[in-house]
Design a protein around this motif. Sequence first.
Motif, PDB file in Angstrom:
ATOM      1  N   ASP A  16       0.828  -1.212   0.000  1.00  0.00           N
ATOM      2  CA  ASP A  16       0.000   0.000   0.000  1.00  0.00           C
ATOM      3  C   ASP A  16       0.859   1.257   0.000  1.00  0.00           C
ATOM      4  O   ASP A  16       0.567   2.232  -0.692  1.00  0.00           O
ATOM      5  CB  ASP A  16      -1.031   0.005   1.148  1.00  0.00           C
ATOM      6  CG  ASP A  16      -0.439  -0.366   2.490  1.00  0.00           C
ATOM      7  OD1 ASP A  16       0.633  -0.997   2.544  1.00  0.00           O
ATOM      8  OD2 ASP A  16      -1.058  -0.013   3.512  1.00  0.00           O
ATOM      9  N   ASP A  27      -7.052  -1.660   1.057  1.00  0.00           N
ATOM     10  CA  ASP A  27      -5.832  -1.202   1.722  1.00  0.00           C
ATOM     11  C   ASP A  27      -4.949  -0.468   0.715  1.00  0.00           C
ATOM     12  O   ASP A  27      -4.426   0.626   0.989  1.00  0.00           O
ATOM     13  CB  ASP A  27      -5.105  -2.431   2.285  1.00  0.00           C
ATOM     14  CG  ASP A  27      -3.983  -2.070   3.228  1.00  0.00           C
ATOM     15  OD1 ASP A  27      -3.839  -0.886   3.575  1.00  0.00           O
ATOM     16  OD2 ASP A  27      -3.239  -2.985   3.629  1.00  0.00           O
ATOM     17  N   SER A  45      -7.021   2.759  -1.030  1.00  0.00           N
ATOM     18  CA  SER A  45      -7.253   3.906  -0.148  1.00  0.00           C
ATOM     19  C   SER A  45      -5.968   4.710   0.021  1.00  0.00           C
ATOM     20  O   SER A  45      -6.009   5.944   0.121  1.00  0.00           O
ATOM     21  CB  SER A  45      -7.815   3.459   1.204  1.00  0.00           C
ATOM     22  OG  SER A  45      -6.917   2.619   1.874  1.00  0.00           O
ATOM     23  N   ASP A  46      -4.829   4.025   0.034  1.00  0.00           N
ATOM     24  CA  ASP A  46      -3.571   4.767   0.127  1.00  0.00           C
ATOM     25  C   ASP A  46      -3.224   5.449  -1.186  1.00  0.00           C
ATOM     26  O   ASP A  46      -2.641   6.540  -1.202  1.00  0.00           O
ATOM     27  CB  ASP A  46      -2.438   3.841   0.583  1.00  0.00           C
ATOM     28  CG  ASP A  46      -2.497   3.587   2.082  1.00  0.00           C
ATOM     29  OD1 ASP A  46      -2.997   4.468   2.803  1.00  0.00           O
ATOM     30  OD2 ASP A  46      -2.067   2.517   2.533  1.00  0.00           O
TER      31      ASP A  46
HETATM   32 MG   LIG Z   1      -3.144   0.871   3.522  1.00  0.00          MG
END
Ligand SMILES: [Mg+2]
Lengths: 362, 362
Positions: free
Chosen positions: A226, B250, B253-254
């Motif tokens: 991420d 995950d 969203s980043d």
């Molecule tokens: Mg994340």
Amino acid sequence: MRTAVKKQYKVAVLAGDGIGPEVMAEAEKVLQVVADKFQFGLTLTPALVGGAAIDASGEPLPAATLALCQQSDAILFGSVGGPKWTGLAPDKQPERGSLLPLRKTFDLFCNLRPGQIYPAFAELSPLHPRVSSQGMDVLCVRELTGGIYFGEKGRTDTDAFDTQRYSVAEIERIARVAFDAASKRSNKVTSIDKANVLQTSILWRETVERVAKDYPGVTLEHMYIDNAAMQLIRSPQQFDVLLCDNLFGDILSDEIAAIAGSLGLLPSASLNGNGFGLYEPAGGSAPDIAGKGIANPIAQILSAALMLRYSFGEEDAARAIEQAVQQCLAQHIVTRDINPNSTYGTAAVGAAIVATLRQENR
Amino acid sequence: MRTAVKKQYKVAVLAGDGIGPEVMAEAEKVLQVVADKFQFGLTLTPALVGGAAIDASGEPLPAATLALCQQSDAILFGSVGGPKWTGLAPDKQPERGSLLPLRKTFDLFCNLRPGQIYPAFAELSPLHPRVSSQGMDVLCVRELTGGIYFGEKGRTDTDAFDTQRYSVAEIERIARVAFDAASKRSNKVTSIDKANVLQTSILWRETVERVAKDYPGVTLEHMYIDNAAMQLIRSPQQFDVLLCDNLFGDILSDEIAAIAGSLGLLPSASLNGNGFGLYEPAGGSAPDIAGKGIANPIAQILSAALMLRYSFGEEDAARAIEQAVQQCLAQHIVTRDINPNSTYGTAAVGAAIVATLRQENR
Ligand SMILES: [Mg+2]
Ligand SMILES: [Mg+2]
């Protein structure tokens, strides 16, 4: 005075469908020029694949084509598919019916996807000039035959599961490809995982660290997937080689392609452990512009450069092609996918790259 | 004339460490103003959490704090952690020791992460102006308690595995959150999967399509995770609500946070099925700037707005806060993380938002 025995490479040339044949013609010319210049022998043998092969023989990967590949040192692949063949059964379709069996037959466990922001064409990138002006030159090394796509899976009416599984041996061999590649580039590997939650990632990290000991000149860093998805957008210039499992590499290689900005410039390679590889543009067969002489040949030409580097070890020839491409870009000799106002077609761009290579010869 | 019975909401206020207390103070002022304006009752009760709680009682989530949360309608969370507590055992650390048990106790299965490019601050985005000028207003709805992070996992010396598992019930409940949210926004859900290779994704897609039938006003589209990672960079304005499993959410969203450009503006919410939620800024406790009065309170204030919307159904109050924040941004009333030349501190930004809200009142 001794005459050195010339190295000889045999290439199976599978141009395929759509724009495949026209961009492949330019890549072949470029290859002949560098063979001449760097003194190696090159046999380029064409064979049918994809829709063209279906039309001729009913099969997307005819036995004769597979046999040629098996007798060759590498496969230079164009692109396959088009509206004509979309109605066929999945395993008879041009793409699935040719690339999947080739990957399987030759155990092509490793996918290489370089992505660059070229200074002359930073505006192609969807990133802000304050970011894209820093440049990007990254190579995504993706494990291609393991992980969650190929693990045990199943479902009931109310439940489904997929298994991600990796062995030390699988991780080791892909890690070596990444470290070898970094050694020929900027000596940095960023290994992508989610080691705070996944057991496969913990094993991945441990194994990569062990492999790294064999490459003292290469810096290793670890990054969560991420965070990597974030960092690629914020400051892509920090990366050299990204080492990824199958799923994470699938995601990040496409993110890199988006950041680079033009699919028409992006080559790719799929390798096995013996130096054998299949080289192809990252883009598709683009049937809408096929036969018009306007397709961008650069991704195909850069795929040929990757072949010289990763299958034949002809680093100088590979670099010469890449530099010639960059010179043409810097002179704005590009097709109209890169510059809508351009009047250069496929052949003109190919010819300019050939001319640049010949010039450098003197 | 009857007097309407005022709605009453009880909020557990867990400011935590670092910049938590100072940004929370501004969020509390904002909440009191909108409670007054929109005629609902609000009880804000503070409790210790994280490092502050460790210092006072030895536990990152003391029993009294948990009891307060259980008696409340929502948790407004600041941020926890700092260099003082990094030496503790993992489950005693401020973050792990407070957020994980809270998620578990309240079955917070859903994470909401909105990401915006504000017209006045499009330059904060690392995207090219030709892209960022189109704007972005996306809500990432992430499943938080299932998938590969929580499935069966294990390893030997030579092998490791992780299992991704999803049930129809798990997919249904997160899908409903996404469709409900889209109904309050732009009526579009993009469901993210990898249905060409994963069984869990096929079940995901089937289930989401069934849930979609209950929301005829909401458009549903499906997108592969790798394509979504690409499209967010190329044209983020195409998205409204992104519906994601735990892993894909995950990552995306980043990516969205990176595209939005400033962590100091990003709120988040974690919800269960009963409207209970924990609301917190996406950024961390920033101990380096704590106590200096320069931290950006906007992410905390927008987290309070999300609480009003998703736990209390006070949509008008939530919108009023969001509009007041946008007005202050448009007037460049921002802390120095947004504009290094700014002289506005935490309290000044909070006061400006409060003043804007009061003004709108008249
Ligand atoms: Mg994340
Ligand atoms: Mg992909």
